[in-house]
Design a protein around this motif. Structure first.
Motif, PDB file in Angstrom:
ATOM      1  N   ALA C   3      90.674  -8.801  52.185  1.00  0.00           N
ATOM      2  CA  ALA C   3      91.253  -7.681  51.156  1.00  0.00           C
ATOM      3  C   ALA C   3      92.869  -7.499  51.192  1.00  0.00           C
ATOM      4  O   ALA C   3      93.108  -7.573  52.463  1.00  0.00           O
ATOM      5  CB  ALA C   3      90.459  -6.413  51.346  1.00  0.00           C
ATOM      6  N   ARG C   5      95.872  -4.871  50.170  1.00  0.00           N
ATOM      7  CA  ARG C   5      96.450  -3.741  49.276  1.00  0.00           C
ATOM      8  C   ARG C   5      97.798  -3.620  49.080  1.00  0.00           C
ATOM      9  O   ARG C   5      98.790  -3.937  50.077  1.00  0.00           O
ATOM     10  CB  ARG C   5      96.020  -2.577  50.155  1.00  0.00           C
ATOM     11  N   TYR C  50      94.915  -3.854  44.432  1.00  0.00           N
ATOM     12  CA  TYR C  50      94.100  -4.326  45.356  1.00  0.00           C
ATOM     13  C   TYR C  50      93.792  -5.772  45.031  1.00  0.00           C
ATOM     14  O   TYR C  50      93.641  -5.985  43.694  1.00  0.00           O
ATOM     15  CB  TYR C  50      92.709  -3.562  45.614  1.00  0.00           C
ATOM     16  N   ARG C  52      91.214  -9.178  46.164  1.00  0.00           N
ATOM     17  CA  ARG C  52      90.060  -9.597  47.037  1.00  0.00           C
ATOM     18  C   ARG C  52      90.078 -11.083  47.079  1.00  0.00           C
ATOM     19  O   ARG C  52      90.154 -11.628  45.919  1.00  0.00           O
ATOM     20  CB  ARG C  52      88.689  -8.877  46.603  1.00  0.00           C
ATOM     21  N   HIS C  63      87.684   0.860  45.565  1.00  0.00           N
ATOM     22  CA  HIS C  63      89.100   0.407  46.075  1.00  0.00           C
ATOM     23  C   HIS C  63      89.150   0.000  47.432  1.00  0.00           C
ATOM     24  O   HIS C  63      88.094   0.041  48.039  1.00  0.00           O
ATOM     25  CB  HIS C  63      90.152   1.876  45.936  1.00  0.00           C
ATOM     26  N   VAL C  64      90.107  -0.953  47.701  1.00  0.00           N
ATOM     27  CA  VAL C  64      90.184  -1.283  49.123  1.00  0.00           C
ATOM     28  C   VAL C  64      90.781  -0.247  50.081  1.00  0.00           C
ATOM     29  O   VAL C  64      91.492   0.200  49.927  1.00  0.00           O
ATOM     30  CB  VAL C  64      91.145  -2.718  48.882  1.00  0.00           C
ATOM     31  N   PRO C  67      92.116  -2.767  54.359  1.00  0.00           N
ATOM     32  CA  PRO C  67      92.708  -4.225  54.113  1.00  0.00           C
ATOM     33  C   PRO C  67      92.608  -4.885  55.322  1.00  0.00           C
ATOM     34  O   PRO C  67      92.983  -4.588  56.416  1.00  0.00           O
ATOM     35  CB  PRO C  67      93.968  -3.515  53.308  1.00  0.00           C
TER      36      PRO C  67
END
Lengths: 411, 97, 179, 319
Positions: C3, C5, C50, C52, C63-64, C67
């Motif tokens: 992930a 951000r 974000y 992924r 939401h991430v 991260p």
């Protein structure tokens, strides 16, 4: 179980913004008339369609209307003339369309609309929930809810197919921002495939002056009930039409929405003791929570209505029959009673032989982020639900912050 | 409803409640009338003003004659014809039914 | 699941960077998802996006919050936004700055990498639009994206000369960070 | 044939042509708007699609399954006749270009699309739809039939109700002289939208009205006609006087008859020896209070006369 279908993304997929992807799906459906007005977070659909028309890729009459009210109204005129008509909106815009949309159902005009779900003011909020779609529940419009961008595209195509067969308008819902603004891989159907799946519209009546008809007559009490009943019958017919459509859709496009005749999508629900029911994009996060429970050997599952109108009552009775408890996650609320979604699910099970306890959880309102932990907490909570719990205990606002309420939440 | 039989009692509802054109003629509005236009054929000059201004298309030339008269199936007795008639050939008389 | 951000300001192309990251990941044959976190704020307000990556289809919609990589487009944000919140200890903090990593005022166990993406953009494009450079820097720092994938998504997004210049900016940043 | 007037009946010797606005409609006796519908359909002919707003002419013409209409016709809701017409026009443009042979429709060039609404449906609640249709330039003729109040719901005040008129929402009373505003100038508003052809007409001059409808239908783009159509029930006058009162509205200058092309006034029906407005007010029940209350009534009549005189001067109405 959608996620097992594909282990690798396909080369044919494109990573594209949700609204652009939906617009391209609309293009493949080749509408005669598109009429829409900008509103966050739907605007991307209108913009992309305008761009496709400007570039000569979409040969539709694009009416740049003055309001959603007149987007719906022009679509009604176009559809009555025999055209395939499309619009898109969200939230306040859908409310502004509400009056003409109810008449589109009564006049049996198969307008299809993409609805980027968003909360309703006040206070103003541009973020996602399902208040807008639920507020149109009683109009006689078919309603579908997409979990991801691919479904948002595919539901528009299925929407035209079914709407034009049963002569009802359709709202294809997809969550604002979460799906409208996400970039993720999706297959954009090409026009050849679509023409195989979606025949040209063949309306029974049009406004052709060579065969004049009178549309929009008023009905006296002697006839009105029957015209309303016909909407109900068409809705019920739509169940079978939808089931046929998803099968043919699978044959043409290879994407399989045929579970429960296309009405429900389930994930590890068959042997689940505790089932989470959710609609729209939140279901994706629920899948991950289900996976985590399954890794721990706990039988948790998910049931997701793909179609909201007609309501999948028999399918829900079947899918929830063996559960010990059911948690309904919902992004709407009918003040003065409870979540309409939960209320309808409870109603659907009232006549069932097996009636698991059902708790409703109002969350994800106006874009409040729903984390996997939030859902896991709900699962833990619903495990304690009993058939004898009272109405008050059956409703919960897990994300509510009582400290923000004047005087606290001491009532 | 009145004691008259509803002609549409067993009517089928079309998809979208679509009606056929030119079907209002089954509704004979002559029964609404209290005053009836009576023409004096000798005074009528056949100008057709009554036809022009009749909101119910009830004033018509009489077949084979040179004067106008009234379709009593539809005439509601408003009296416009008498008012616009340039020769005062039309008189509104209270109708005895 | 991997992930990312991104922290930026409205108007800096945060959404574009997220989109390019998702599209380049797609080129690599993995599942990707880019989600901007939108507000009603206008140009200049802090924004997040974000991204992924996964070997399996991504269904997660939240939401991430933890991260593996945080990208900071503008160091002036560091004063107002806790950019390292939730960042995994073995993760990467990629910051657009002319300063050394040690000079970046953050409290994290993650690997801090700096790149002067704005300068690279100015050199290649003549304008301070640093997203393609940051894309290259991310690829150089993580080995998640090949230069071929970067080139392919950039030339698809930017036609002709602009595309070539952006590819050059990407390559410069990739080389600087990768070395 | 008997000479007893009660016996006179030529019904069987009369012939109805193929009318496109048919008898059997349920309008009140002496209805002005019903005459407007008759003239519109006569002028437009059968190659026409009518969209109609909710209102008197809608309810009287289409109680299912009956229809007074011989043309293609659609009613949707109160405030969107202009938009429904715009959607139809867009559909036909699309059919023209895309040639959907499955629909077997005709060339839109030969097609008349006419939107009809009352004064409330047009100047008030449907104003947004009308403005949008005109501004976007749809090839639609919009006809507002003006009976100066919401008659379908029982005579409530609209923006076309004249000064001093009593309606159920502008009653006269100790503190009220009746409606306290003058008629909203829809023709100028339409012209300001860039509409190439705007006209006013009355049902008392059908030849003029029908010519204007025909002329409008020859022109591409949006057109607007304001047709004056008295309502005996709402205004409180003898149903025989419908034509007479429409004519008096013209002769007193209350309702000027003119044409505007590309924003300019191109013709005005000049009035010789314009009559005082009392001539038009007196026969109407809705103005009765103006003649009972000498002081306030006189003042109100003066104010209305002043407004009329001002407009007459602007338009060059007096011959």
């Amino acid at each position: 179980m959608a996620r097992a279908d594909q282990q690798h993304p396909s080369d044919e997929q494109e990573v594209m913004k949700g609204t652009s992807a939906v617009a391209k799906g609309v293009m493949a459906a080749d509408p005669d008339v598109v009429s829409a007005y900008p509103i966050t977070p739907q605007t991307g659909v209108v913009e992309k369609l305008s761009e496709l028309v400007a570039d000569g890729k979409l040969d539709s009459e694009f009416i740049k209307v003055d309001s959603e009210f007149n987007a719906a109204s022009t679509c009604i005129g176009a559809s009555a003339a025999g055209a395939r008509a499309f619009s898109a909106t969200s939230s306040q815009g859908l409310k502004l369309m509400s009056e003409p949309l109810f008449t589109a159902a009564g006049m049996r005009l198969p307008i299809v609309m993409a609805v980027a779900n968003r909360s309703l003011s006040a206070p103003l909020s541009i973020w996602a929930d399902h208040t807008d779609a639920f507020a149109e529940r009683d109009g006689g419009m078919l309603q579908f809810h997409a979990e991801d961008v691919q479904e948002a595209i595919d539901h528009v195509l299925l929407g035209f197919r079914v709407a034009e067969q049963v002569n009802l308008p359709a709202l294809s819902n997809f969550d604002g921002f979460i799906l409208t603004h996400v970039q993720e891989p999706a297959n954009i159907p090409d026009e050849t495939e679509v023409s195989e799946f979606l025949p040209p519209r063949d309306p029974e009546y049009t406004l052709d002056p060579s065969d004049p008809k009178t549309m929009g007559a008023y009905a006296r009490p002697e006839h009105w009930t029957e015209s309303r009943y016909e909407i109900q019958r068409a809705m019920m017919d739509a169940r079978e039409v939808w089931a046929d459509a998803v099968e043919e859709f699978r044959d043409v496009f290879g994407r399989d929405y045929t579970e429960y005749g296309g009405m429900l999508d389930t994930y590890h629900a068959e042997d689940a003791d505790h089932i989470v029911v959710a609609m729209g994009s939140i279901a994706g996060t629920v899948r991950n929570v289900v996976d985590a429970y399954r890794e721990d050997g706990e039988t948790v599952g998910m049931v997701r209505p793909r179609v909201f109108r007609p309501f999948p009552a028999p399918e829900l009775r079947d899918a929830l029959a063996d559960a010990e408890s059911v948690a309904v996650l919902t992004k709407e609320m009918s003040p003065g009673y409870e979540s309409a979604f939960a209320g309808e699910i409870k109603g659907a099970l009232y006549h069932a032989e097996s009636r698991p306890p059902i708790k409703s959880y109002v969350l994800g309102m106006a874009g409040r982020d729903v984390k996997p932990e939030d859902i896991a907490e709900i699962v833990e909570d619903v495990k304690t639900a009993t058939p004898r719990m009272g109405f008050k205990e059956s409703e919960s606002w897990p994300q509510l912050r009582p400290e923000l309420l004047e005087g606290g939440d001491d009532r | 409803m009145s004691d008259t039989q509803d002609p549409y009692e067993n009517l089928k509802i079309t998809t979208g409640v679509v009606a056929e054109p030119n079907t209002s003629r089954t509704n004979e509005t002559g029964s609404w009338r209290e005053y009836k236009p009576v023409v004096d054929p000798d005074t009528c000059i056949g100008c057709g003003q009554c036809e022009t201004y009749c909101p119910d298309q009830a004033a018509k030339p009489v077949e084979g004659e040179d004067f106008y008269a009234f379709d009593l199936d539809y005439c509601k007795g408003c009296g416009i014809c008498a008012d616009v008639c340039p020769t005062d050939a039309i008189e509104m008389v209270r109708e005895v039914k | 699941m991997y992930a990312i951000r991104i922290h930026g300001r409205g108007g800096q192309g945060t959404v574009t960077l997220a989109q390019l990251l998702a599209q380049a990941g797609h080129e690599e044959g993995i599942w990707t998802q880019a989600t901007p976190s939108f507000g009603v704020e206008r140009r200049g307000a802090p924004v997040e996006a974000y991204v992924r990556y996964s070997d399996e289809k991504i269904t997660e919609r939240s939401h991430v919050e933890q991260p593996d990589c945080v990208i900071v487009q503008d160091t002036s944000l560091l004063e107002y936004v806790d950019v390292t919140e939730g960042l995994e200890d073995d993760g990467i903090l990629l910051v657009n700055t002319d300063a050394d990593p040690a000079a970046v005022d953050v409290d994290t166990d993650a690997d801090v990498i700096t790149v002067d993406a704005t300068e690279i953009a100015l050199e290649n494009l003549g304008r301070p639009i640093m997203n393609t450079a940051l894309l290259g820097a991310f690829a150089g720092a993580t080995d998640k994206l090949s230069t071929g994938s970067l080139e392919s998504v950039i030339t698809r997004k930017f036609a002709g000369e602009v595309g070539r210049k952006n590819v050059a900016a990407t390559t410069d940043a990739y080389t600087e960070v990768h070395a | 044939m008997s000479s007893d007037p009660q016996e006179q009946d030529y019904t069987d010797r009369l012939e109805h042509d193929d009318e496109l606005w048919n008898p059997g409609h349920r309008a009140c006796a002496g209805c002005g708007p019903a005459l407007a519908m008759k003239y519109i359909t006569e002028a437009a002919g059968e190659n026409t699609i009518v969209t109609n707003a909710t209102g008197c002419m809608e309810v009287v013409s289409t109680p299912y399954p009956e229809s007074a209409w011989g043309t293609s016709y659609i009613h949707n809701i109160f405030e969107n006749a202009a938009s429904v017409a715009a959607g139809i026009e867009a559909a036909y443009k699309s059919f023209d270009r895309r040639d959907p042979d499955h629909l077997d429709v005709q060339d839109s060039d030969d097609l008349n699309i006419i939107a009809i609404g009352g004064d409330g449906a047009t100047a008030d609640i449907g104003f947004r739809a009308l403005s949008g249709m005109m501004e976007r330039g749809h090839d639609v003729l919009y006809i507002m039939y003006d009976n100066e109040a919401y008659m379908n719901t029982g005579v409530q005040r609209s923006s076309q109700t004249p000064f001093g008129a009593e309606t159920t929402t502008s009653p006269a009373g100790k503190e009220s002289i009746g409606n306290d505003t003058n008629k909203k100038d829809m023709a100028s508003i339409a012209a300001d939208h860039g509409v190439p052809y705007v006209a006013t007409a009355t049902i008392s001059n059908p030849r003029d009205f029908k010519q204007k409808v025909e002329k409008a239908l020859e022109i591409d783009g949006p057109k607007f006609i304001h047709v004056y159509a008295p309502c005996p029930v709402g205004w409180g006058f003898d149903s025989a006087k419908t034509i007479d009162l429409a004519e008096k509205a013209v002769e007193t200058g209350l309702f000027p008859v003119f044409e505007m092309e590309d924003g300019e006034i191109t013709s005005v029906n000049k009035i010789r020896d314009r009559e005082p407005i009392e001539e038009w007010l007196e026969p109407q029940g809705r103005f009765r209070h103006l003649f009972k209350d000498e002081e306030n009534g006189e003042e109100a009549i003066e104010e209305l006369q002043g407004w009329i005189d001002g407009r007459a001067e602007d338009l060059g109405l007096d011959a």
